[in-house]
Design an enzyme around this catalytic site. Sequence first.
Site, mmCIF file in Angstrom:
data_model
loop_
_atom_site.group_PDB
_atom_site.id
_atom_site.type_symbol
_atom_site.label_atom_id
_atom_site.label_comp_id
_atom_site.label_asym_id
_atom_site.label_seq_id
_atom_site.Cartn_x
_atom_site.Cartn_y
_atom_site.Cartn_z
ATOM 1 N N ILE A 213 2.568 3.065 1.063
ATOM 2 C CA ILE A 213 1.690 3.345 2.389
ATOM 3 C C ILE A 213 0.538 3.049 1.680
ATOM 4 O O ILE A 213 0.030 3.594 0.642
ATOM 5 C CB ILE A 213 2.004 4.808 2.725
ATOM 6 C CG1 ILE A 213 3.270 4.956 3.023
ATOM 7 C CG2 ILE A 213 0.879 5.122 3.920
ATOM 8 C CD1 ILE A 213 3.572 6.582 3.609
ATOM 9 N N SER A 214 -0.238 2.236 2.468
ATOM 10 C CA SER A 214 -1.609 2.013 1.882
ATOM 11 C C SER A 214 -2.762 3.014 2.071
ATOM 12 O O SER A 214 -2.457 4.006 2.522
ATOM 13 C CB SER A 214 -2.336 0.769 2.951
ATOM 14 O OG SER A 214 -1.655 -0.199 2.855
ATOM 15 N N ALA A 215 -3.465 3.054 1.115
ATOM 16 C CA ALA A 215 -4.744 4.186 1.054
ATOM 17 C C ALA A 215 -5.447 4.276 2.369
ATOM 18 O O ALA A 215 -5.735 3.052 3.025
ATOM 19 C CB ALA A 215 -5.644 3.744 -0.017
#
Length: 143
Positions: free
Chosen positions: A75-77
């Site tokens: 999950i992207s930042a």
Amino acid sequence: MTADVAPAQTPEQLRAAMVSTLLEQGWITSAPVRAAFTTVPRERFAPEAPPAAVYSARDTVTTKRDAAGVSTSSISAPWLQAEMLQAAQLFRGAKVAEIGSGGYNAALISEIVGPEGLVVTFDIDPWVTERAERFLAETGIDR
């Protein structure tokens, strides 16, 4: 004498702190993006990670590794997701194709476009798509 220990923070408290950081750093600049980050429970899309790691504004969360331990899905930042959502200039009723999703970003987009909108999310990994479908349903996003 016993050292003071801070009580464990709830996911809601951690989410509020993350949103505050995103606002303070200028990554969230619109009310719809703020509402999406405030509403969507990021921890539900990364149950394998501790909530404090899930709600770090600067860090990705690895959700899958290969046999060698290399991250193959994450999950992207939050700061990057906020920046992308701001740049997309999404609006209520928009129709959005979202590619490479474990579900969380699709959930954020769904909050922004509302029930009048449409979000179609894709991934090439069946493990990721099954998981995204399950987590979206568990969080009440069924459109």
